[in-house]
Design a protein around this motif. Structure first.
Motif, PDB file in Angstrom:
ATOM      1  N   VAL A 180      -6.522  16.186   2.873  1.00 54.93           N
ATOM      2  CA  VAL A 180      -6.975  14.805   2.646  1.00 54.93           C
ATOM      3  C   VAL A 180      -5.875  13.848   3.085  1.00 54.93           C
ATOM      4  O   VAL A 180      -4.701  14.007   2.717  1.00 54.93           O
ATOM      5  N   LEU A 181      -6.251  12.858   3.872  1.00 54.47           N
ATOM      6  CA  LEU A 181      -5.367  11.764   4.261  1.00 54.47           C
ATOM      7  C   LEU A 181      -6.029  10.473   3.829  1.00 54.47           C
ATOM      8  O   LEU A 181      -7.145  10.182   4.255  1.00 54.47           O
ATOM      9  N   PHE A 182      -5.366   9.717   2.934  1.00 55.87           N
ATOM     10  CA  PHE A 182      -5.959   8.457   2.491  1.00 55.87           C
ATOM     11  C   PHE A 182      -4.917   7.352   2.511  1.00 55.87           C
ATOM     12  O   PHE A 182      -3.708   7.602   2.513  1.00 55.87           O
ATOM     13  N   ASN A 183      -5.396   6.118   2.559  1.00 56.36           N
ATOM     14  CA  ASN A 183      -4.474   4.989   2.485  1.00 56.36           C
ATOM     15  C   ASN A 183      -4.808   4.135   1.264  1.00 56.36           C
ATOM     16  O   ASN A 183      -5.921   4.179   0.731  1.00 56.36           O
ATOM     17  N   GLU A 184      -3.827   3.373   0.815  1.00 53.96           N
ATOM     18  CA  GLU A 184      -3.979   2.643  -0.437  1.00 53.96           C
ATOM     19  C   GLU A 184      -2.878   1.596  -0.541  1.00 53.96           C
ATOM     20  O   GLU A 184      -1.819   1.725   0.070  1.00 53.96           O
ATOM     21  N   GLN A 185      -3.147   0.507  -1.278  1.00 56.11           N
ATOM     22  CA  GLN A 185      -2.163  -0.541  -1.504  1.00 56.11           C
ATOM     23  C   GLN A 185      -1.368  -0.335  -2.787  1.00 56.11           C
ATOM     24  O   GLN A 185      -0.285  -0.907  -2.942  1.00 56.11           O
ATOM     25  N   ASN A 186      -1.894   0.466  -3.711  1.00 54.95           N
ATOM     26  CA  ASN A 186      -1.259   0.654  -5.009  1.00 54.95           C
ATOM     27  C   ASN A 186      -0.282   1.830  -4.953  1.00 54.95           C
ATOM     28  O   ASN A 186      -0.648   2.945  -4.576  1.00 54.95           O
ATOM     29  N   VAL A 187       0.978   1.570  -5.348  1.00 56.68           N
ATOM     30  CA  VAL A 187       2.020   2.588  -5.255  1.00 56.68           C
ATOM     31  C   VAL A 187       1.679   3.817  -6.092  1.00 56.68           C
ATOM     32  O   VAL A 187       1.753   4.957  -5.620  1.00 56.68           O
ATOM     33  N   HIS A 188       1.327   3.626  -7.363  1.00 53.22           N
ATOM     34  CA  HIS A 188       1.064   4.755  -8.247  1.00 53.22           C
ATOM     35  C   HIS A 188      -0.144   5.565  -7.777  1.00 53.22           C
ATOM     36  O   HIS A 188      -0.099   6.804  -7.782  1.00 53.22           O
ATOM     37  N   LEU A 189      -1.224   4.885  -7.397  1.00 47.59           N
ATOM     38  CA  LEU A 189      -2.400   5.609  -6.914  1.00 47.59           C
ATOM     39  C   LEU A 189      -2.078   6.393  -5.653  1.00 47.59           C
ATOM     40  O   LEU A 189      -2.601   7.490  -5.446  1.00 47.59           O
ATOM     41  N   SER A 190      -1.233   5.835  -4.801  1.00 47.85           N
ATOM     42  CA  SER A 190      -0.878   6.507  -3.552  1.00 47.85           C
ATOM     43  C   SER A 190      -0.060   7.761  -3.801  1.00 47.85           C
ATOM     44  O   SER A 190      -0.480   8.884  -3.479  1.00 47.85           O
ATOM     45  N   PHE A 191       1.117   7.590  -4.379  1.00 44.45           N
ATOM     46  CA  PHE A 191       2.102   8.654  -4.373  1.00 44.45           C
ATOM     47  C   PHE A 191       1.989   9.628  -5.545  1.00 44.45           C
ATOM     48  O   PHE A 191       2.447  10.758  -5.454  1.00 44.45           O
ATOM     49  N   SER A 192       1.361   9.212  -6.642  1.00 44.23           N
ATOM     50  CA  SER A 192       1.206  10.152  -7.758  1.00 44.23           C
ATOM     51  C   SER A 192       0.066  11.134  -7.503  1.00 44.23           C
ATOM     52  O   SER A 192      -0.077  12.123  -8.239  1.00 44.23           O
ATOM     53  N   ASN A 193      -0.740  10.879  -6.484  1.00 47.56           N
ATOM     54  CA  ASN A 193      -1.874  11.763  -6.187  1.00 47.56           C
ATOM     55  C   ASN A 193      -1.767  12.396  -4.810  1.00 47.56           C
ATOM     56  O   ASN A 193      -2.771  12.807  -4.230  1.00 47.56           O
ATOM     57  N   ALA A 194      -0.550  12.480  -4.279  1.00 39.85           N
ATOM     58  CA  ALA A 194      -0.338  13.034  -2.945  1.00 39.85           C
ATOM     59  C   ALA A 194       0.831  14.005  -2.942  1.00 39.85           C
ATOM     60  O   ALA A 194       1.802  13.830  -3.682  1.00 39.85           O
ATOM     61  N   HIS A 195       0.732  15.022  -2.108  1.00 38.08           N
ATOM     62  CA  HIS A 195       1.872  15.915  -1.904  1.00 38.08           C
ATOM     63  C   HIS A 195       2.995  15.188  -1.173  1.00 38.08           C
ATOM     64  O   HIS A 195       4.171  15.358  -1.492  1.00 38.08           O
ATOM     65  N   ARG A 196       2.616  14.401  -0.180  1.00 39.94           N
ATOM     66  CA  ARG A 196       3.589  13.625   0.590  1.00 39.94           C
ATOM     67  C   ARG A 196       3.052  12.227   0.841  1.00 39.94           C
ATOM     68  O   ARG A 196       1.840  11.990   0.769  1.00 39.94           O
ATOM     69  N   GLY A 197       3.963  11.305   1.142  1.00 35.92           N
ATOM     70  CA  GLY A 197       3.529   9.941   1.382  1.00 35.92           C
ATOM     71  C   GLY A 197       4.351   9.242   2.443  1.00 35.92           C
ATOM     72  O   GLY A 197       5.483   9.635   2.760  1.00 35.92           O
ATOM     73  N   TYR A 198       3.751   8.197   2.996  1.00 38.04           N
ATOM     74  CA  TYR A 198       4.403   7.338   3.982  1.00 38.04           C
ATOM     75  C   TYR A 198       4.243   5.892   3.520  1.00 38.04           C
ATOM     76  O   TYR A 198       3.172   5.510   3.023  1.00 38.04           O
ATOM     77  N   LEU A 199       5.299   5.109   3.704  1.00 41.82           N
ATOM     78  CA  LEU A 199       5.265   3.685   3.393  1.00 41.82           C
ATOM     79  C   LEU A 199       5.222   2.911   4.692  1.00 41.82           C
ATOM     80  O   LEU A 199       6.094   3.073   5.557  1.00 41.82           O
ATOM     81  N   LEU A 200       4.203   2.079   4.828  1.00 42.97           N
ATOM     82  CA  LEU A 200       3.975   1.317   6.052  1.00 42.97           C
ATOM     83  C   LEU A 200       4.208  -0.162   5.781  1.00 42.97           C
ATOM     84  O   LEU A 200       3.696  -0.717   4.812  1.00 42.97           O
ATOM     85  N   GLU A 201       4.984  -0.792   6.645  1.00 45.29           N
ATOM     86  CA  GLU A 201       5.214  -2.238   6.556  1.00 45.29           C
ATOM     87  C   GLU A 201       5.130  -2.835   7.948  1.00 45.29           C
ATOM     88  O   GLU A 201       5.819  -2.374   8.872  1.00 45.29           O
ATOM     89  N   SER A 202       4.272  -3.831   8.092  1.00 47.28           N
ATOM     90  CA  SER A 202       4.144  -4.570   9.365  1.00 47.28           C
ATOM     91  C   SER A 202       4.001  -3.638  10.561  1.00 47.28           C
ATOM     92  O   SER A 202       4.619  -3.839  11.618  1.00 47.28           O
TER      93      SER A 202
END
Length: 234
Positions: free
Chosen positions: A187-209
């Motif tokens: 599963v690959l998903f995107n989200e604006q909320n930090v906790h929803l993103s990273f607490s429910n993922a094995h790995r994460g990426y932070l995107l800015e601009s």
């Protein structure tokens, strides 16, 4: 399984993504987190073929898929649940769900796929004949995810799956993601909320601009000093 390497994307003369690289391994849940307008949705659209990268490569199982039309992706085992559901409101729940098995590569397995998604989402069976446009936002999101699963994907991508949903429905969607992942689906998903993103993922990426500025395990991302300072107000 999926490797995105150095892609850039332009809309006309405006560049929105720069040198984006990310991977999704077999059986992983990966989150792309970033503020509104950072380019999260464009990454998923580039992978699925709705926009064409101006640079870089996208490979699936080591084979290039950049430039493949979106309608081919179901046959390759990739599915996208669009932001804000995008159901056909004047079609029934069952008709919307069955659209996910329209591709010739998966049509022969429609019956068994339908049984599985109705197991995951009992509301699909309960509301088969109801017009999709008369369901609540949370119910529509479940129909949209069920439609995405009908093609039997190895990789399910979800564009802001929690957007505008009540906390109770968010918890249900998170539970569904875990069940899907337990079946071996990445599963690959995107989200604006930090906790929803990273607490429910094995790995994460932070995107800015339009640029990836940080990556790591879900726990490491939550604990990173920059994330806590900028996004959590710590």
């Amino acid at each position: 399984m999926l490797e995105v390497k150095g892609i850039g994307v332009k809309y006309g003369d405006v560049q929105v993504l720069w040198d984006i690289s990310l991977t999704v391994g077999r059986g992983e849940v990966v989150a792309v987190m970033g503020p509104n307008g950072s380019g999260k949705s464009t990454i998923l659209k580039a992978i699925i073929g709705l926009v064409r990268p101006s640079a870089g490569t996208i490979t699936l199982d080591g084979k290039p898929i950049s430039g493949r039309p979106a309608h081919d992706m179901a046959g390759l085992g990739v599915s996208l649940v669009l932001e804000r559901r995008r159901l056909f409101p004047q079609m029934t729940v069952l008709e919307n769900v069955r659209m996910g098995a329209f591709h010739s590569a998966v049509r022969s397995r429609e019956k068994e796929r339908l049984e599985w998604v109705e197991y995951l989402f009992p509301i699909i069976r309960e509301r088969r004949g109801q017009l999709a446009g008369r369901m609540s936002g949370g119910e529509q999101q479940m129909v949209a995810i069920a439609r995405g699963l009908m093609s039997g994907p190895r990789l399910l991508m979800m564009d802001e799956p929690f957007l505008g949903l009540a906390p109770r429905i968010v918890a249900q969607i998170i539970d569904i993601i875990r069940k899907i992942n337990a079946e071996g689906i990445a599963v690959l998903f995107n989200e604006q909320n930090v906790h929803l993103s990273f607490s429910n993922a094995h790995r994460g990426y932070l995107l800015e601009s339009g640029r990836i500025v940080l990556e790591g395990s879900g726990l490491a991302m939550l604990e990173h000093e920059m994330v806590k300072r900028v996004y959590l107000g710590a």
